[in-house]
Write a protein that holds these residues in place. Structure first.
Motif, PDB file in Angstrom:
ATOM      1  N   GLU A 194       7.134  -6.587   7.613  1.00 33.18           N
ATOM      2  CA  GLU A 194       6.236  -7.733   7.497  1.00 33.18           C
ATOM      3  C   GLU A 194       4.976  -7.493   8.341  1.00 33.18           C
ATOM      4  O   GLU A 194       4.986  -6.658   9.259  1.00 33.18           O
ATOM      5  N   PRO A 195       3.878  -8.216   8.051  1.00 30.77           N
ATOM      6  CA  PRO A 195       2.641  -8.038   8.817  1.00 30.77           C
ATOM      7  C   PRO A 195       2.865  -8.207  10.315  1.00 30.77           C
ATOM      8  O   PRO A 195       3.526  -9.145  10.761  1.00 30.77           O
ATOM      9  N   SER A 196       2.312  -7.283  11.072  1.00 30.61           N
ATOM     10  CA  SER A 196       2.458  -7.303  12.529  1.00 30.61           C
ATOM     11  C   SER A 196       1.437  -6.340  13.117  1.00 30.61           C
ATOM     12  O   SER A 196       0.924  -5.466  12.419  1.00 30.61           O
ATOM     13  N   ILE A 197       1.138  -6.508  14.390  1.00 32.19           N
ATOM     14  CA  ILE A 197       0.290  -5.525  15.078  1.00 32.19           C
ATOM     15  C   ILE A 197       1.149  -4.538  15.868  1.00 32.19           C
ATOM     16  O   ILE A 197       0.623  -3.601  16.476  1.00 32.19           O
ATOM     17  N   ASN A 198       2.453  -4.763  15.847  1.00 34.92           N
ATOM     18  CA  ASN A 198       3.378  -3.856  16.546  1.00 34.92           C
ATOM     19  C   ASN A 198       4.317  -3.233  15.520  1.00 34.92           C
ATOM     20  O   ASN A 198       5.382  -3.770  15.224  1.00 34.92           O
ATOM     21  N   ILE A 199       3.898  -2.109  14.971  1.00 39.40           N
ATOM     22  CA  ILE A 199       4.652  -1.454  13.901  1.00 39.40           C
ATOM     23  C   ILE A 199       5.240  -0.150  14.428  1.00 39.40           C
ATOM     24  O   ILE A 199       4.542   0.660  15.045  1.00 39.40           O
ATOM     25  N   MET A 203       6.590   3.290   9.771  1.00 41.68           N
ATOM     26  CA  MET A 203       6.693   2.067   8.984  1.00 41.68           C
ATOM     27  C   MET A 203       5.310   1.654   8.472  1.00 41.68           C
ATOM     28  O   MET A 203       4.283   2.070   9.000  1.00 41.68           O
ATOM     29  N   ILE A 204       5.302   0.803   7.425  1.00 38.54           N
ATOM     30  CA  ILE A 204       4.036   0.343   6.838  1.00 38.54           C
ATOM     31  C   ILE A 204       4.194  -1.102   6.386  1.00 38.54           C
ATOM     32  O   ILE A 204       5.279  -1.524   5.969  1.00 38.54           O
ATOM     33  N   ILE A 205       3.101  -1.863   6.488  1.00 37.00           N
ATOM     34  CA  ILE A 205       3.149  -3.283   6.134  1.00 37.00           C
ATOM     35  C   ILE A 205       3.320  -3.441   4.621  1.00 37.00           C
ATOM     36  O   ILE A 205       2.678  -2.751   3.827  1.00 37.00           O
ATOM     37  N   ASN A 208       2.134  -5.253  -0.828  1.00 34.64           N
ATOM     38  CA  ASN A 208       2.382  -5.553  -2.244  1.00 34.64           C
ATOM     39  C   ASN A 208       3.006  -6.931  -2.433  1.00 34.64           C
ATOM     40  O   ASN A 208       2.746  -7.613  -3.430  1.00 34.64           O
ATOM     41  N   LYS A 209       3.834  -7.324  -1.472  1.00 36.31           N
ATOM     42  CA  LYS A 209       4.501  -8.631  -1.554  1.00 36.31           C
ATOM     43  C   LYS A 209       3.481  -9.750  -1.731  1.00 36.31           C
ATOM     44  O   LYS A 209       3.632 -10.623  -2.597  1.00 36.31           O
ATOM     45  N   TYR A 210       2.423  -9.709  -0.949  1.00 45.17           N
ATOM     46  CA  TYR A 210       1.443 -10.788  -0.947  1.00 45.17           C
ATOM     47  C   TYR A 210       0.516 -10.696  -2.157  1.00 45.17           C
ATOM     48  O   TYR A 210       0.115 -11.726  -2.726  1.00 45.17           O
ATOM     49  N   ALA A 211       0.197  -9.486  -2.567  1.00 48.00           N
ATOM     50  CA  ALA A 211      -0.621  -9.317  -3.768  1.00 48.00           C
ATOM     51  C   ALA A 211       0.122  -9.842  -4.997  1.00 48.00           C
ATOM     52  O   ALA A 211      -0.454 -10.552  -5.831  1.00 48.00           O
TER      53      ALA A 211
END
Length: 406
Positions: A194-199, A203-205, A208-211
């Motif tokens: 999920e979106p985060s600044i601590n990845i 890993m990758i955000i 596609n889910k949100y699009a």
């Protein structure tokens, strides 16, 4: 039949078109009708207005009573009653009389014109009229807006707030609309978070889910999104569950034209793969299959390719589930720069169309740059055999705005 060889875009569309669609309807409360697609004719059930009514605040009078009036020959009328919206006057108007009336109130018996408040003087229970008025002046006549029995809307109309207002006036509390398709979305990939600044490394955000939430909503459908790791048993269970519950299923990831990716093999095992691989750039690893009589669209994991595959092959299918038959509305414009395209592929190139100039400029980014969507407003479509389009030559574009239904 499983087409393992690379298909062109047109043949891919034809194979998708062969799937038999069932268009379902439902009856809903009118208040829930905004943005829905009408599945019935709207035949007016009551005259609107249902009676002759005043279109202005003023006085109901008899037009012939003031036909010869002027500043030098005014007419004085006695105010005999007052009527507001929602009430009626029981007084039958006679010559020499006037009834004060509010906008929307029913015309009193005997009255045939309205004179506005601003056009008279009133004192001592009378009004002074200094100019004639015409028959039915400022009177809204029965049925002049909507006439009982007339058809005002047809099946297929996409409804907005003003449509709902008119439908309500026509006497409807409920309407029949085409059912919003339920679209199951399975996003695959062990690397997605999920979106985060601590990845964590590697890993990758999951963008596609949100699009997909957005484009499916644009297609007037409802999405149900699940994420699944790259595990055959788990993914297969997700697919089995999804095809039972939803009108169509979309997956992302695991479609590459190579061994090791899961979804195509799972769909082939459970049902039938009709397409795997399209001669298109970007979006080559597109798949389409059928499991338990449910269509399964297998999209890439790359967000740029997902967007193109959805627009080229999925969007119109979902619209057709709602009886919306929309063509890809391309227009011909002038290339503002050289446009590189592969002559052996169907090329979908993000671009920026300057409408006031009639010129389109290709976006110069790598194929996987997702922010190119923010820099563009259309696709340049270069079909097989086109190759390089030189600056100043004509080319076909598909505006993003033309893909949507209002």
């Amino acid at each position: 039949m499983y087409h393992s060889n690379m298909l062109n875009a047109e043949k891919t569309r034809e194979l998708i078109e062969e799937f038999k669609i069932t268009v379902e309807k439902e009856t809903i409360d009118l208040k829930d009708g905004n943005s829905r697609i009408l599945a019935q004719e709207i035949i007016v059930m009551v005259d609107v207005p249902p009676f002759n009514r005043s279109a202005m605040d003023g006085y109901a009078i008899i037009a012939d009573d003031v036909s010869t009036t002027s500043e030098s020959n005014p007419k004085y009328l006695e105010i005999v009653d007052e009527v507001g919206a929602g009430s009626i006057s029981n007084h039958h108007l006679k010559l020499g009389e006037a009834i004060q009336i509010a906008t929307g109130a029913q015309m009193p018996s005997g009255a045939d014109a309205i004179i506005m408040e601003e056009d008279i003087e009133s004192y001592n229970g009378k009004i002074k009229v200094e100019s004639p008025v015409s028959y039915n002046n400022d009177v809204a006549l029965i049925g002049e807006d909507l006439k009982k029995g007339e058809i005002i809307l047809s099946e297929g109309q996409i409804l907005g707030p003003h449509h709902l207002s008119v439908i309500a006036s026509a006497g409807y509390k409920e309407i029949t609309v085409f059912k919003k398709p339920d679209i199951g979305v399975i996003i695959t990939g062990n690397e997605l978070v999920e979106p985060s600044i601590n990845i964590k490394p590697g890993m990758i955000i999951n963008s596609n889910k949100y699009a997909l939430y957005g484009v499916i909503e644009d297609s007037k459908a409802v999405s149900y999104v699940k994420q699944c790791p790259d595990n055959k048993e788990e993914l297969m269970n997700h697919v089995i569950e999804a095809v039972k519950k939803y009108d169509a299923v979309i997956t992302t990831g695991g479609t590459a034209i190579s061994k090791g990716d899961l979804i195509v093999g799972i769909v082939e095992e459970l049902g039938e793969v009709r397409v795997h691989g399209v001669s298109m750039k970007p979006g080559k690893p597109f798949g389409f299959g059928i499991v338990d009589k449910t269509p399964v669209f297998m999209l890439s994991g790359y967000p740029v390719a997902v967007a193109v595959q959805y627009d080229m092959f999925v969007r119109n299918f979902i619209l057709k589930l709602q009886n919306i038959h929309k063509k890809m509305d391309m227009i011909t414009v002038i290339a503002g720069e050289n446009v590189r395209s592969s002559p052996d592929k169907y090329n979908v190139i993000r671009a920026n169309f300057k409408e006031d100039e009639g010129i389109v400029y290709p976006i110069r980014t790598k194929a996987g740059i997702n922010k190119s969507v923010l820099m563009s407003n259309c696709y340049i479509i270069a079909e097989e055999g086109v190759g390089m389009i030189k600056k100043g030559e004509k080319c076909n574009i598909l505006k993003y705005s033309s893909l949507k239904v209002c």
